[in-house]
Design a protein around this motif. Structure first.
Motif, PDB file in Angstrom:
ATOM      1  N   LYS A 152      -0.508   7.247   0.871  1.00  0.00           N
ATOM      2  CA  LYS A 152      -1.858   7.792   0.675  1.00  0.00           C
ATOM      3  C   LYS A 152      -2.930   6.729   0.889  1.00  0.00           C
ATOM      4  O   LYS A 152      -3.989   7.016   1.429  1.00  0.00           O
ATOM      5  CB  LYS A 152      -1.985   8.423  -0.705  1.00  0.00           C
ATOM      6  CG  LYS A 152      -1.273   9.751  -0.828  1.00  0.00           C
ATOM      7  CD  LYS A 152      -1.729  10.486  -2.074  1.00  0.00           C
ATOM      8  CE  LYS A 152      -0.980  11.782  -2.225  1.00  0.00           C
ATOM      9  NZ  LYS A 152      -1.592  12.888  -1.539  1.00  0.00           N
ATOM     10  N   ASP A 153      -2.652   5.486   0.469  1.00  0.00           N
ATOM     11  CA  ASP A 153      -3.605   4.394   0.689  1.00  0.00           C
ATOM     12  C   ASP A 153      -3.854   4.184   2.185  1.00  0.00           C
ATOM     13  O   ASP A 153      -4.988   4.046   2.629  1.00  0.00           O
ATOM     14  CB  ASP A 153      -3.088   3.075   0.102  1.00  0.00           C
ATOM     15  CG  ASP A 153      -3.060   3.048  -1.411  1.00  0.00           C
ATOM     16  OD1 ASP A 153      -3.800   3.834  -2.040  1.00  0.00           O
ATOM     17  OD2 ASP A 153      -2.280   2.242  -1.967  1.00  0.00           O
ATOM     18  N   LYS A 195      -5.801   7.084   3.705  1.00  0.00           N
ATOM     19  CA  LYS A 195      -7.220   6.997   3.345  1.00  0.00           C
ATOM     20  C   LYS A 195      -7.903   5.874   4.136  1.00  0.00           C
ATOM     21  O   LYS A 195      -9.017   6.050   4.635  1.00  0.00           O
ATOM     22  CB  LYS A 195      -7.377   6.757   1.843  1.00  0.00           C
ATOM     23  CG  LYS A 195      -8.834   6.714   1.368  1.00  0.00           C
ATOM     24  CD  LYS A 195      -8.923   6.626  -0.126  1.00  0.00           C
ATOM     25  CE  LYS A 195     -10.291   6.592  -0.704  1.00  0.00           C
ATOM     26  NZ  LYS A 195     -11.427   6.450   0.142  1.00  0.00           N
ATOM     27  N   LEU A 200       0.851  -1.189   0.000  1.00  0.00           N
ATOM     28  CA  LEU A 200       0.000   0.000   0.000  1.00  0.00           C
ATOM     29  C   LEU A 200       0.886   1.238   0.000  1.00  0.00           C
ATOM     30  O   LEU A 200       2.003   1.207   0.513  1.00  0.00           O
ATOM     31  CB  LEU A 200      -0.902   0.017   1.237  1.00  0.00           C
ATOM     32  CG  LEU A 200      -1.919  -1.113   1.364  1.00  0.00           C
ATOM     33  CD1 LEU A 200      -2.700  -0.975   2.663  1.00  0.00           C
ATOM     34  CD2 LEU A 200      -2.869  -1.131   0.187  1.00  0.00           C
ATOM     35  N   THR A 201       0.393   2.318  -0.579  1.00  0.00           N
ATOM     36  CA  THR A 201       1.134   3.573  -0.560  1.00  0.00           C
ATOM     37  C   THR A 201       0.791   4.325   0.726  1.00  0.00           C
ATOM     38  O   THR A 201      -0.164   3.980   1.431  1.00  0.00           O
ATOM     39  CB  THR A 201       0.761   4.455  -1.764  1.00  0.00           C
ATOM     40  OG1 THR A 201      -0.609   4.853  -1.626  1.00  0.00           O
ATOM     41  CG2 THR A 201       0.992   3.732  -3.077  1.00  0.00           C
TER      42      THR A 201
END
Length: 151
Positions: free
Chosen positions: A70-71, A74, A67-68
Motif C-alpha cells: 500500500k505504501d 500510494k 515499505l508495504t
C-alpha cells in the motif's frame, strides 16, 4: 550462450535477476499498474531491461526499505514512478533531493540559453529506451531481410 544486456528476459530469467520467485513477479503485476511486461500469444511474459530495473527497484522498496504494498501504491499514485525508483526510503529523502534528475538530456532551442539543460524523469527515460530498443530491433529485422538473397 548468455543474453545481451538489451535482450528480453523470460519470467524465470527476470525472477533470477531480481532475486524473487516467479510467482512473486506475477503477484506484483496484479498489485502495481506500472509493471507491464510484454505478453506474447498464450500469455507468455517477456521483460525488457527497463522492466527488470523497475522490478529490482520495487524489490528494494519492499524488502530493503520495508515499505508495504500500500505504501508503494500510494507513493506511485502521489509522486509517480520516478519516486518509486529512488534508492532511499521515503522518510530519509531530503526535500532538496526530490528534484535531482535521473537522466540529463541536453537541449538547445534556437532562442534559448545554450547552457540550458532539459531534464527527463525515469518514466520518460524508460519510454525513450523502450522506443529505441524497438527501433533497433526493427532495424535489425530490416537489415536481415535486405541481406537475404533474392528469390
Amino acid at each position: 550462450m548468455a543474453k545481451g544486456p538489451d535482450a528480453f528476459r523470460t519470467i524465470s530469467e527476470a525472477a533470477d535477476e531480481v532475486g524473487v520467485p516467479q510467482h512473486v513477479l506475477r503477484f506484483w503485476e496484479t498489485r502495481f499498474s506500472f509493471i507491464r511486461p510484454m505478453k506474447r500469444a498464450g500469455g507468455r511474459r517477456f521483460y525488457r531491461p527497463q522492466d527488470v530495473a523497475v522490478l529490482q527497484a520495487l524489490k528494494a522498496r519492499l524488502h530493503d526499505d520495508k515499505l508495504t504494498i500500500k505504501d508503494v501504491q500510494k507513493l506511485y499514485k502521489d509522486e509517480g514512478l520516478e519516486r518509486v525508483l529512488r534508492q532511499a526510503p521515503v522518510e530519509s529523502i531530503s526535500p532538496d533531493l526530490v528534484e535531482v534528475p535521473v537522466l540529463e538530456v541536453f537541449h538547445q532551442p534556437e532562442a534559448a540559453d545554450p547552457h540550458r539543460i532539459t531534464r527527463l524523469g525515469v518514466e520518460s527515460e524508460m519510454r525513450l529506451r523502450l522506443t529505441l530498443t524497438g527501433l533497433l530491433a526493427t532495424k535489425q529485422r530490416l537489415d536481415d531481410i535486405l541481406k537475404r538473397p533474392a528469390t
